[in-house]
Motif scaffolding. Sequence first.
Motif, PDB file in Angstrom:
ATOM      1  N   HIS A   6       0.841  -1.207   0.000  1.00 46.61           N
ATOM      2  CA  HIS A   6       0.000   0.000   0.000  1.00 46.61           C
ATOM      3  C   HIS A   6       0.874   1.254   0.000  1.00 46.61           C
ATOM      4  O   HIS A   6       0.617   2.198  -0.749  1.00 46.61           O
ATOM      5  CB  HIS A   6      -0.955   0.007   1.191  1.00 46.61           C
ATOM      6  N   ALA A   7       1.898   1.260   0.828  1.00 47.04           N
ATOM      7  CA  ALA A   7       2.794   2.426   0.882  1.00 47.04           C
ATOM      8  C   ALA A   7       3.517   2.603  -0.449  1.00 47.04           C
ATOM      9  O   ALA A   7       3.659   3.724  -0.943  1.00 47.04           O
ATOM     10  CB  ALA A   7       3.805   2.262   2.009  1.00 47.04           C
ATOM     11  N   PHE A   8       3.958   1.514  -1.030  1.00 42.78           N
ATOM     12  CA  PHE A   8       4.693   1.563  -2.293  1.00 42.78           C
ATOM     13  C   PHE A   8       3.835   2.137  -3.422  1.00 42.78           C
ATOM     14  O   PHE A   8       4.322   2.881  -4.261  1.00 42.78           O
ATOM     15  CB  PHE A   8       5.182   0.159  -2.655  1.00 42.78           C
ATOM     16  N   LEU A   9       2.564   1.795  -3.447  1.00 41.14           N
ATOM     17  CA  LEU A   9       1.669   2.240  -4.519  1.00 41.14           C
ATOM     18  C   LEU A   9       1.054   3.607  -4.247  1.00 41.14           C
ATOM     19  O   LEU A   9       0.271   4.103  -5.047  1.00 41.14           O
ATOM     20  CB  LEU A   9       0.565   1.204  -4.742  1.00 41.14           C
ATOM     21  N   SER A  10       1.421   4.225  -3.147  1.00 46.48           N
ATOM     22  CA  SER A  10       0.860   5.514  -2.759  1.00 46.48           C
ATOM     23  C   SER A  10       1.717   6.666  -3.270  1.00 46.48           C
ATOM     24  O   SER A  10       2.942   6.558  -3.315  1.00 46.48           O
ATOM     25  CB  SER A  10       0.795   5.578  -1.229  1.00 46.48           C
ATOM     26  N   PRO A  11       1.076   7.786  -3.623  1.00 47.95           N
ATOM     27  CA  PRO A  11       1.869   8.981  -3.897  1.00 47.95           C
ATOM     28  C   PRO A  11       2.631   9.384  -2.629  1.00 47.95           C
ATOM     29  O   PRO A  11       2.235   9.013  -1.517  1.00 47.95           O
ATOM     30  CB  PRO A  11       0.827  10.049  -4.247  1.00 47.95           C
ATOM     31  N   PRO A  12       3.700  10.137  -2.779  1.00 46.03           N
ATOM     32  CA  PRO A  12       4.532  10.468  -1.617  1.00 46.03           C
ATOM     33  C   PRO A  12       3.935  11.510  -0.668  1.00 46.03           C
ATOM     34  O   PRO A  12       4.463  11.692   0.433  1.00 46.03           O
ATOM     35  CB  PRO A  12       5.823  10.987  -2.246  1.00 46.03           C
ATOM     36  N   GLU A  13       2.856  12.190  -1.057  1.00 47.81           N
ATOM     37  CA  GLU A  13       2.286  13.211  -0.188  1.00 47.81           C
ATOM     38  C   GLU A  13       1.911  12.584   1.155  1.00 47.81           C
ATOM     39  O   GLU A  13       1.148  11.614   1.209  1.00 47.81           O
ATOM     40  CB  GLU A  13       1.049  13.861  -0.811  1.00 47.81           C
ATOM     41  N   PRO A  14       2.434  13.130   2.256  1.00 55.91           N
ATOM     42  CA  PRO A  14       2.239  12.506   3.571  1.00 55.91           C
ATOM     43  C   PRO A  14       0.791  12.219   3.940  1.00 55.91           C
ATOM     44  O   PRO A  14       0.482  11.143   4.445  1.00 55.91           O
ATOM     45  CB  PRO A  14       2.867  13.514   4.537  1.00 55.91           C
ATOM     46  N   CYS A  15      -0.092  13.145   3.678  1.00 55.18           N
ATOM     47  CA  CYS A  15      -1.482  12.960   4.087  1.00 55.18           C
ATOM     48  C   CYS A  15      -2.160  11.846   3.278  1.00 55.18           C
ATOM     49  O   CYS A  15      -2.932  11.051   3.819  1.00 55.18           O
ATOM     50  CB  CYS A  15      -2.229  14.279   3.925  1.00 55.18           C
ATOM     51  N   ILE A  16      -1.864  11.759   1.985  1.00 55.47           N
ATOM     52  CA  ILE A  16      -2.422  10.689   1.152  1.00 55.47           C
ATOM     53  C   ILE A  16      -1.858   9.342   1.598  1.00 55.47           C
ATOM     54  O   ILE A  16      -2.591   8.361   1.742  1.00 55.47           O
ATOM     55  CB  ILE A  16      -2.130  10.932  -0.345  1.00 55.47           C
ATOM     56  N   LEU A  17      -0.555   9.307   1.827  1.00 56.11           N
ATOM     57  CA  LEU A  17       0.093   8.083   2.284  1.00 56.11           C
ATOM     58  C   LEU A  17      -0.500   7.617   3.611  1.00 56.11           C
ATOM     59  O   LEU A  17      -0.827   6.431   3.785  1.00 56.11           O
ATOM     60  CB  LEU A  17       1.600   8.306   2.420  1.00 56.11           C
ATOM     61  N   ALA A  18      -0.693   8.530   4.546  1.00 55.88           N
ATOM     62  CA  ALA A  18      -1.274   8.176   5.845  1.00 55.88           C
ATOM     63  C   ALA A  18      -2.686   7.623   5.673  1.00 55.88           C
ATOM     64  O   ALA A  18      -3.053   6.622   6.301  1.00 55.88           O
ATOM     65  CB  ALA A  18      -1.277   9.387   6.778  1.00 55.88           C
ATOM     66  N   GLY A  19      -3.478   8.241   4.823  1.00 56.48           N
ATOM     67  CA  GLY A  19      -4.834   7.752   4.565  1.00 56.48           C
ATOM     68  C   GLY A  19      -4.833   6.375   3.931  1.00 56.48           C
ATOM     69  O   GLY A  19      -5.626   5.502   4.302  1.00 56.48           O
ATOM     70  N   ASN A  20      -3.932   6.164   2.987  1.00 54.75           N
ATOM     71  CA  ASN A  20      -3.831   4.864   2.325  1.00 54.75           C
ATOM     72  C   ASN A  20      -3.467   3.777   3.337  1.00 54.75           C
ATOM     73  O   ASN A  20      -4.057   2.700   3.357  1.00 54.75           O
ATOM     74  CB  ASN A  20      -2.801   4.942   1.203  1.00 54.75           C
ATOM     75  N   LEU A  21      -2.507   4.050   4.205  1.00 54.75           N
ATOM     76  CA  LEU A  21      -2.086   3.055   5.191  1.00 54.75           C
ATOM     77  C   LEU A  21      -3.137   2.809   6.264  1.00 54.75           C
ATOM     78  O   LEU A  21      -3.224   1.721   6.817  1.00 54.75           O
ATOM     79  CB  LEU A  21      -0.762   3.467   5.822  1.00 54.75           C
ATOM     80  N   ALA A  22      -3.947   3.803   6.547  1.00 55.01           N
ATOM     81  CA  ALA A  22      -4.973   3.669   7.583  1.00 55.01           C
ATOM     82  C   ALA A  22      -6.275   3.083   7.046  1.00 55.01           C
ATOM     83  O   ALA A  22      -7.233   2.921   7.802  1.00 55.01           O
ATOM     84  CB  ALA A  22      -5.246   5.036   8.214  1.00 55.01           C
ATOM     85  N   GLY A  23      -6.292   2.722   5.783  1.00 58.21           N
ATOM     86  CA  GLY A  23      -7.527   2.292   5.128  1.00 58.21           C
ATOM     87  C   GLY A  23      -8.287   1.185   5.827  1.00 58.21           C
ATOM     88  O   GLY A  23      -9.511   1.200   5.866  1.00 58.21           O
ATOM     89  N   ASP A  24      -7.595   0.217   6.376  1.00 59.03           N
ATOM     90  CA  ASP A  24      -8.292  -0.881   7.059  1.00 59.03           C
ATOM     91  C   ASP A  24      -8.856  -0.461   8.407  1.00 59.03           C
ATOM     92  O   ASP A  24      -9.643  -1.192   9.003  1.00 59.03           O
ATOM     93  CB  ASP A  24      -7.360  -2.079   7.239  1.00 59.03           C
ATOM     94  N   SER A  25      -8.478   0.706   8.895  1.00 65.46           N
ATOM     95  CA  SER A  25      -8.966   1.206  10.176  1.00 65.46           C
ATOM     96  C   SER A  25     -10.052   2.252  10.001  1.00 65.46           C
ATOM     97  O   SER A  25     -10.421   2.927  10.948  1.00 65.46           O
ATOM     98  CB  SER A  25      -7.801   1.828  10.959  1.00 65.46           C
TER      99      SER A  25
END
Length: 193
Positions: A6-25
């Motif tokens: 998930h992190a690898f496929l995410s854009p580097p913008e911190p807020c987008i990355l955080a949202g992508n990683l928190a998706g299951d929560s």
Amino acid sequence: MNYLAHAFLSPPEPCILAGNLAGDSVRRIKLDAMPPEFREGLVLHERIDSATDAHPAFKDLRRGIAGAGLPYAGALADLFIDYALASQWEKFSGQPFSLFKDRVYSVLEEERHLIEGFGFTAMVLVREDWFESYRTLPGMRIAFFRLDRKTRRPLPVDSIMAYLSSNNLQVRDAGRTVLLSVAAKVGCKLPHY
């Protein structure tokens, strides 16, 4: 896919990355209070999961795991994808693995205020260096023991390790196939492809 992919496929913008990683929560997060970029990350998480779950190679991987009598085939397949990525990192990324994980871990620490429903998991992920454990078979044993802490039934870690060891090439090939396809579907440009 699990956290690394998930992190690898995410854009580097911190807020987008955080949202992508928190998706299951997401059920534990108050969406109204989140910035639009964080919500964009949640949407990306769903797109990645949907594309992964629908992919024939992922379905075959999950079927093979279940056919071997192993429980939690979906969760194991997700971890196998992270293993395929981490163990072949140089084939997917021009960035050194250590720099990538340090950047992601920094984002998780800096954006902790946004990810309260995921905050504890994020802190443990960083402290235990989950991404590094996905790089090797001994590290995957540790990852399976971590998963065992969260499951209702005990995981047969020795059987899972035997399956991964004897199907290593197929797992890595399936992971590569799924990652390349999902990357294309979500618009992630991979430098080596």
